[in-house]
Design an enzyme around this catalytic site. Structure first.
Site, PDB file in Angstrom:
ATOM      1  N   ASP A  82      28.339  54.012  77.654  1.00 37.59           N
ATOM      2  CA  ASP A  82      28.457  53.759  79.140  1.00 37.59           C
ATOM      3  C   ASP A  82      29.791  54.836  79.790  1.00 37.59           C
ATOM      4  O   ASP A  82      29.878  54.834  80.836  1.00 37.59           O
ATOM      5  CB  ASP A  82      29.069  52.632  79.419  1.00 37.59           C
ATOM      6  CG  ASP A  82      29.097  52.014  81.084  1.00 37.59           C
ATOM      7  OD1 ASP A  82      28.216  52.592  81.821  1.00 37.59           O
ATOM      8  OD2 ASP A  82      29.919  51.556  81.561  1.00 37.59           O
ATOM      9  N   ALA A  93      33.828  50.876  76.439  1.00 33.02           N
ATOM     10  CA  ALA A  93      35.121  51.069  76.629  1.00 33.02           C
ATOM     11  C   ALA A  93      35.716  52.299  77.360  1.00 33.02           C
ATOM     12  O   ALA A  93      35.354  52.312  78.565  1.00 33.02           O
ATOM     13  CB  ALA A  93      36.006  50.750  75.214  1.00 33.02           C
ATOM     14  N   ASP A 108      40.590  43.207  65.695  1.00 29.33           N
ATOM     15  CA  ASP A 108      41.584  43.453  66.751  1.00 29.33           C
ATOM     16  C   ASP A 108      42.880  43.066  66.023  1.00 29.33           C
ATOM     17  O   ASP A 108      43.377  41.940  65.801  1.00 29.33           O
ATOM     18  CB  ASP A 108      41.426  42.452  67.884  1.00 29.33           C
ATOM     19  CG  ASP A 108      42.107  42.754  68.875  1.00 29.33           C
ATOM     20  OD1 ASP A 108      43.209  43.044  68.765  1.00 29.33           O
ATOM     21  OD2 ASP A 108      41.788  42.389  70.210  1.00 29.33           O
ATOM     22  N   GLY A 159      29.585  49.763  83.653  1.00 33.15           N
ATOM     23  CA  GLY A 159      29.804  48.320  83.009  1.00 33.15           C
ATOM     24  C   GLY A 159      30.200  47.449  84.027  1.00 33.15           C
ATOM     25  O   GLY A 159      29.766  46.269  83.935  1.00 33.15           O
ATOM     26  N   ILE A 205      36.362  41.141  77.124  1.00 34.94           N
ATOM     27  CA  ILE A 205      34.898  41.647  77.076  1.00 34.94           C
ATOM     28  C   ILE A 205      34.575  41.091  75.604  1.00 34.94           C
ATOM     29  O   ILE A 205      33.297  40.602  75.427  1.00 34.94           O
ATOM     30  CB  ILE A 205      34.746  43.025  77.394  1.00 34.94           C
ATOM     31  CG1 ILE A 205      35.256  43.421  79.019  1.00 34.94           C
ATOM     32  CG2 ILE A 205      33.389  43.432  77.172  1.00 34.94           C
ATOM     33  CD1 ILE A 205      35.472  44.794  79.208  1.00 34.94           C
ATOM     34  N   GLU A 233      35.162  62.419  81.876  1.00 33.01           N
ATOM     35  CA  GLU A 233      34.505  61.626  82.851  1.00 33.01           C
ATOM     36  C   GLU A 233      35.293  61.103  84.001  1.00 33.01           C
ATOM     37  O   GLU A 233      36.477  61.380  83.791  1.00 33.01           O
ATOM     38  CB  GLU A 233      33.434  60.752  82.459  1.00 33.01           C
ATOM     39  CG  GLU A 233      33.919  59.609  81.729  1.00 33.01           C
ATOM     40  CD  GLU A 233      33.675  58.316  82.033  1.00 33.01           C
ATOM     41  OE1 GLU A 233      33.380  57.580  81.049  1.00 33.01           O
ATOM     42  OE2 GLU A 233      33.774  57.790  83.228  1.00 33.01           O
ATOM     43  N   HIS A 286      29.096  55.103  83.529  1.00 30.67           N
ATOM     44  CA  HIS A 286      30.293  54.060  83.770  1.00 30.67           C
ATOM     45  C   HIS A 286      29.996  52.961  84.758  1.00 30.67           C
ATOM     46  O   HIS A 286      30.679  52.984  85.571  1.00 30.67           O
ATOM     47  CB  HIS A 286      31.444  55.009  83.946  1.00 30.67           C
ATOM     48  CG  HIS A 286      32.963  54.141  83.726  1.00 30.67           C
ATOM     49  ND1 HIS A 286      34.042  54.603  83.492  1.00 30.67           N
ATOM     50  CD2 HIS A 286      33.090  52.928  83.617  1.00 30.67           C
ATOM     51  CE1 HIS A 286      34.908  53.654  83.071  1.00 30.67           C
ATOM     52  NE2 HIS A 286      34.548  52.794  83.374  1.00 30.67           N
TER      53      HIS A 286
END
Ligand SMILES: NC(=O)C1=CN([C@@H]2O[C@H](COP(=O)(O)OP(=O)(O)OC[C@H]3O[C@@H](n4cnc5c(N)ncnc54)[C@H](O)[C@@H]3O)[C@@H](O)[C@H]2O)C=CC1
Ligand SMILES: O=C(O)C(=O)[C@H](O)COP(=O)(O)O
Length: 315
Positions: A254, A229, A169, A289, A150, A259, A287
């Site tokens: 998101d 994420a 990263d 996405g 992503i 959740e 959520h």
């Protein structure tokens, strides 16, 4: 062989199971007790990010041979327990990357252009074009945390918006960076030099609450945060404070720590609350996405491909 589908999935999967002569049942998001009753004779469990698959469920799953997950994240499955029982868990990397990346830009633009407040104001009967002066993404810097599937798609789109792109990263080998316009940097550099920060890393012990007060302090004034994420990656108490005190320009989320799919709530249409909802500069979605028809169809094909690989290896 019996399969159980426990989430809304592409019709392609139903078709594929029928073509393969596999008997299947569909039960939308069963509660834990219900799943424990359903699972004993199931060979293949097909699911997305709900509910949490824990030891109790696996103990009841006497016949289970394979879990096919139509999502990327697997933080909602006790992988250790699956490994002990020799149950492979096959997720669906890459299939919803574009869906998430597009949502990231929708979220960044919504905050930059104040679309939620403007929409609400017009529909309340007030027309004032002077209140909602926004900003453009052009010439701003996008900081991507997690430069995987992503993250890299976000980078491509950011470049088209004429943004500078930074990525953090620690597990990504810079030699494999496909884009010369993406600068790989440390976390501190990404935080300090970005106008929009977007998160695309898994929820792990290492990333839980990774973005907290110290990291928010290190961001530029007015930075906006996008999180598609997992909720637990951002410390929500700190986020509340830093948006309320004006240091951050807003957040568009998101996901929330408490959740679906994160071991929290376990069904649909449940009430949810968070003090973050008090803040105008916090925008939310539940959520979604990866929830596009396109992504779900691609996921359906990959799930069937994984099933075929499993069947071939276990003839
Ligand atoms: N909102 C939604 O609907 C969706 C959310 N997701 C979430 O997004 C995450 C990323 O998805 P993909 O890009 O497809 O996965 P991916 O596995 O391709 O990329 C994840 C990247 O994060 C990096 N990473 C791991 N630990 C890190 C750390 N401590 N700091 C910085 N980078 C780190 C990895 O090296 C990898 O490059 C998933 O784990 C999932 O939780 C994924 C799809 C849809
Ligand atoms: O793939 C993931 O990981 C996700 O977070 C999903 O896209 C969201 O879950 P789904 O309910 O869309 O499978």
């Amino acid at each position: 062989m019996k399969a159980l589908i426990i989430d809304q999935m592409s019709e392609e999967i139903d078709k594929g199971l029928k073509e393969r002569g596999i008997e299947f049942k569909k039960v939308m998001l069963p509660k834990k007790d219900e799943l424990i009753k359903l699972i004993p004779d199931v060979d293949v469990l097909i699911m997305r990010v709900d509910p949490f698959i824990d030891k109790d469920i696996l103990d009841a799953a006497k016949n289970l041979k394979l879990i096919l997950v139509g999502s990327v994240g697997t933080n909602h499955i006790d992988l250790e327990e699956c490994k002990k029982r020799n149950i492979p868990v096959m997720n669906s990397p890459g299939q919803n990357s574009n869906a998430v990346a597009e949502l990231v830009f929708s979220k960044a633009l919504d905050l930059y252009r104040n679309t939620v407040q403007a929409n609400n104001e017009v529909k309340s009967g007030i027309w004032n074009k002077y209140r909602w002066i926004g900003r453009e993404l052009r010439n701003k810097t996008m900081g991507i945390l997690g430069y995987g599937s992503i993250g890299r798609r976000v980078a491509e789109i950011a470049h088209v918006f004429k943004m500078d792109v930074l990525a953090y990263d620690p597990y990504f080998d810079p030699k494999n960076n496909p884009y010369d316009y993406v600068k790989l940097v440390s976390l501190d550099e990404a935080l300090k030099n970005s106008d929009v920060i977007t998160l695309h890393l898994p929820l792990t012990k290492e990333t839980k609450n990774m973005i907290s007060s110290k990291q928010m302090e290190g961001m530029r004034d007015g930075t906006i945060l996008i999180n598609a994420a997992r909720g637990g990656v951002i410390d929500e108490d700190a986020l509340y404070e830093y948006i309320k005190n004006g240091k951050l320009g807003g957040a568009n989320l998101d996901t929330l720590a408490d959740e679906l799919g994160t071991g929290g709530l376990d069904t649909q249409d449940v009430p949810i609350s968070s003090k973050l909802f008090e803040l105008d500069r916090v925008y939310m979605s539940p959520h979604i996405g990866g929830s596009t028809i396109d992504a779900q169809d691609d996921i359906g094909h990959l799930v069937l491909q994984h099933l075929d690989e499993f069947l071939k290896e276990n003839k």
